[in-house]
Design a protein around this motif. Structure first.
Motif, PDB file in Angstrom:
ATOM      1  N   VAL A   8       8.256  22.308  -9.111  1.00 50.41           N
ATOM      2  CA  VAL A   8       7.616  22.044  -7.825  1.00 50.41           C
ATOM      3  C   VAL A   8       8.559  22.504  -6.715  1.00 50.41           C
ATOM      4  N   PRO A   9       8.078  23.263  -5.736  1.00 58.50           N
ATOM      5  CA  PRO A   9       8.941  23.729  -4.645  1.00 58.50           C
ATOM      6  C   PRO A   9       9.620  22.563  -3.938  1.00 58.50           C
ATOM      7  N   VAL A  10      10.871  22.750  -3.587  1.00 50.51           N
ATOM      8  CA  VAL A  10      11.651  21.683  -2.941  1.00 50.51           C
ATOM      9  C   VAL A  10      11.006  21.174  -1.654  1.00 50.51           C
ATOM     10  N   PRO A  11      10.478  22.036  -0.769  1.00 47.75           N
ATOM     11  CA  PRO A  11       9.845  21.504   0.449  1.00 47.75           C
ATOM     12  C   PRO A  11       8.699  20.536   0.137  1.00 47.75           C
ATOM     13  N   VAL A  12       7.973  20.808  -0.949  1.00 51.11           N
ATOM     14  CA  VAL A  12       6.880  19.917  -1.361  1.00 51.11           C
ATOM     15  C   VAL A  12       7.451  18.570  -1.800  1.00 51.11           C
ATOM     16  N   LEU A  13       8.496  18.604  -2.601  1.00 52.84           N
ATOM     17  CA  LEU A  13       9.119  17.367  -3.068  1.00 52.84           C
ATOM     18  C   LEU A  13       9.705  16.562  -1.914  1.00 52.84           C
ATOM     19  N   ARG A  14      10.152  17.236  -0.879  1.00 48.12           N
ATOM     20  CA  ARG A  14      10.698  16.528   0.285  1.00 48.12           C
ATOM     21  C   ARG A  14       9.600  15.775   1.037  1.00 48.12           C
ATOM     22  N   ARG A  15       8.377  16.297   1.008  1.00 47.48           N
ATOM     23  CA  ARG A  15       7.282  15.642   1.735  1.00 47.48           C
ATOM     24  C   ARG A  15       6.662  14.499   0.935  1.00 47.48           C
ATOM     25  N   MET A  16       6.655  14.616  -0.379  1.00 48.10           N
ATOM     26  CA  MET A  16       5.922  13.653  -1.194  1.00 48.10           C
ATOM     27  C   MET A  16       6.367  12.192  -1.046  1.00 48.10           C
ATOM     28  N   PRO A  17       7.682  11.892  -0.966  1.00 51.07           N
ATOM     29  CA  PRO A  17       8.059  10.491  -0.767  1.00 51.07           C
ATOM     30  C   PRO A  17       7.503   9.907   0.525  1.00 51.07           C
ATOM     31  N   ALA A  18       7.362  10.750   1.555  1.00 51.57           N
ATOM     32  CA  ALA A  18       6.780  10.272   2.817  1.00 51.57           C
ATOM     33  C   ALA A  18       5.293   9.985   2.642  1.00 51.57           C
ATOM     34  N   TYR A  19       4.605  10.837   1.867  1.00 53.01           N
ATOM     35  CA  TYR A  19       3.196  10.563   1.547  1.00 53.01           C
ATOM     36  C   TYR A  19       3.088   9.203   0.866  1.00 53.01           C
ATOM     37  N   LEU A  20       3.942   9.008  -0.129  1.00 53.96           N
ATOM     38  CA  LEU A  20       3.899   7.783  -0.924  1.00 53.96           C
ATOM     39  C   LEU A  20       4.189   6.556  -0.068  1.00 53.96           C
ATOM     40  N   SER A  21       5.186   6.645   0.778  1.00 57.43           N
ATOM     41  CA  SER A  21       5.542   5.527   1.644  1.00 57.43           C
ATOM     42  C   SER A  21       4.388   5.158   2.565  1.00 57.43           C
ATOM     43  N   PHE A  22       3.750   6.165   3.138  1.00 55.93           N
ATOM     44  CA  PHE A  22       2.632   5.923   4.047  1.00 55.93           C
ATOM     45  C   PHE A  22       1.468   5.248   3.327  1.00 55.93           C
ATOM     46  N   VAL A  23       1.144   5.760   2.149  1.00 58.11           N
ATOM     47  CA  VAL A  23       0.001   5.212   1.421  1.00 58.11           C
ATOM     48  C   VAL A  23       0.324   3.818   0.876  1.00 58.11           C
ATOM     49  N   LYS A  24       1.573   3.565   0.529  1.00 61.72           N
ATOM     50  CA  LYS A  24       1.961   2.214   0.110  1.00 61.72           C
ATOM     51  C   LYS A  24       1.794   1.218   1.259  1.00 61.72           C
ATOM     52  N   THR A  25       2.052   1.676   2.480  1.00 65.67           N
ATOM     53  CA  THR A  25       1.841   0.821   3.643  1.00 65.67           C
ATOM     54  C   THR A  25       0.360   0.478   3.787  1.00 65.67           C
ATOM     55  N   LEU A  26      -0.490   1.480   3.595  1.00 67.16           N
ATOM     56  CA  LEU A  26      -1.940   1.248   3.656  1.00 67.16           C
ATOM     57  C   LEU A  26      -2.378   0.301   2.544  1.00 67.16           C
ATOM     58  N   GLN A  27      -1.763   0.454   1.377  1.00 67.67           N
ATOM     59  CA  GLN A  27      -2.079  -0.409   0.239  1.00 67.67           C
ATOM     60  C   GLN A  27      -1.774  -1.870   0.567  1.00 67.67           C
ATOM     61  N   LYS A  28      -0.629  -2.098   1.194  1.00 63.95           N
ATOM     62  CA  LYS A  28      -0.245  -3.461   1.573  1.00 63.95           C
ATOM     63  C   LYS A  28      -1.194  -4.038   2.617  1.00 63.95           C
ATOM     64  N   GLN A  29      -1.818  -3.154   3.385  1.00 67.48           N
ATOM     65  CA  GLN A  29      -2.767  -3.593   4.416  1.00 67.48           C
ATOM     66  C   GLN A  29      -4.170  -3.799   3.856  1.00 67.48           C
ATOM     67  N   GLY A  30      -4.311  -3.542   2.548  1.00 66.77           N
ATOM     68  CA  GLY A  30      -5.585  -3.784   1.893  1.00 66.77           C
ATOM     69  C   GLY A  30      -6.570  -2.634   1.937  1.00 66.77           C
ATOM     70  N   GLU A  31      -6.130  -1.469   2.387  1.00 62.84           N
ATOM     71  CA  GLU A  31      -7.035  -0.324   2.454  1.00 62.84           C
ATOM     72  C   GLU A  31      -7.241   0.260   1.057  1.00 62.84           C
ATOM     73  N   LYS A  32      -8.439   0.753   0.792  1.00 61.68           N
ATOM     74  CA  LYS A  32      -8.810   1.231  -0.544  1.00 61.68           C
ATOM     75  C   LYS A  32      -8.790   2.749  -0.671  1.00 61.68           C
ATOM     76  N   TYR A  33      -9.021   3.454   0.422  1.00 62.58           N
ATOM     77  CA  TYR A  33      -9.072   4.914   0.372  1.00 62.58           C
ATOM     78  C   TYR A  33      -8.288   5.511   1.541  1.00 62.58           C
ATOM     79  N   VAL A  34      -7.785   6.720   1.328  1.00 61.64           N
ATOM     80  CA  VAL A  34      -7.095   7.449   2.387  1.00 61.64           C
ATOM     81  C   VAL A  34      -7.431   8.931   2.252  1.00 61.64           C
ATOM     82  N   SER A  35      -7.665   9.582   3.366  1.00 58.32           N
ATOM     83  CA  SER A  35      -8.015  11.005   3.341  1.00 58.32           C
ATOM     84  C   SER A  35      -6.775  11.866   3.537  1.00 58.32           C
ATOM     85  N   SER A  36      -6.871  13.119   3.116  1.00 58.89           N
ATOM     86  CA  SER A  36      -5.772  14.051   3.340  1.00 58.89           C
ATOM     87  C   SER A  36      -5.561  14.270   4.832  1.00 58.89           C
ATOM     88  N   THR A  37      -6.639  14.190   5.606  1.00 54.61           N
ATOM     89  CA  THR A  37      -6.534  14.347   7.054  1.00 54.61           C
ATOM     90  C   THR A  37      -5.680  13.243   7.663  1.00 54.61           C
TER      91      THR A  37
END
Length: 211
Positions: A8-37
């Motif tokens: 996997v390209p390094v720039p992609v791997l650098r972004r993925m933890p931020a994706y995960l952190s953001f979606v984990k925050t939504l998970q804690k808030q009880g949200e069920k779905y998130v869009s790529s937008t």
């Protein structure tokens, strides 16, 4: 790890933890779905980039609904290797090394520092966050005995190569190097260089470039 046969390209791997952190925050808030937008807006990048990045992981979304949050977190945690504990040894129990030893959050991302090593006699036998500090001479043979594949280098730059040689000789397979030195190791050894001074220089440049 999913798709571990593909690099996997390094720039992609650098972004993925931020994706995960953001979606984990939504998970804690009880949200069920998130869009790529929505992820893209948070990251301040194009939504097509998010979709392209996530195509490496096997995560799939639903039209007009997006990604199922729990599934997203589970798959990306696994893909990044954060849900498996990887044991590590740290060499260099100075200020930076001690800061890493005190960071209990590392274990949440799959890194467990089992032991630390130093040459300072006053530190030998002491513990930081329940991690005992040994003399570096005791490193010999311990990685194999403790099933440790990762070595963390937080020594002065001029000592980094010697420590790297020691790690390679005694079975370490991956090295996280926090020194400015660029260590030389065999091709089969994975190395990640993390130098806070580089980021500091970039920050200073941005700061003073605005003046």
């Amino acid at each position: 790890m999913a798709n571990d046969s593909k690099i996997v390209p390094v720039p992609v791997l650098r972004r993925m933890p931020a994706y995960l952190s953001f979606v984990k925050t939504l998970q804690k808030q009880g949200e069920k779905y998130v869009s790529s937008t929505r992820i893209a807006e948070y990251m301040e990048i194009d939504a097509t980039q998010v979709t392209k990045d996530l195509s490496h992981t096997g995560i799939s979304g639903k039209t007009r609904v997006g990604y199922e949050v729990d599934n997203f977190v589970e798959i990306l945690d696994d893909f990044l290797g954060f849900n498996k504990i990887n044991n590590a040894f740290l060499v260099g129990a100075g200020s930076l090394g001690c800061a890493l030893l005190q960071d209990k959050g590392l274990r949440n991302f799959g890194l467990n520092i089992q032991k630390a090593f130093d040459v300072d006699k006053s530190k030998i036998g002491t513990k930081i966050n329940d991690v005992e500090i040994f003399h570096v001479d005791q490193f010999r043979g311990m990685p194999g005995e403790c099933n440790v594949a990762i070595g963390i280098i937080t020594v002065p730059a001029e000592c980094a190569q010697n420590v790297a040689d020691l790690m390679v000789a005694w079975g370490i397979k991956a090295i996280w190097n926090f020194t400015p030195a660029r260590i030389k190791v065999p091709a089969h050894i994975a190395v990640q260089n993390t130098t806070i001074y580089t980021n500091l220089a970039i920050l200073f440049n941005k700061l003073h470039g605005q003046e």
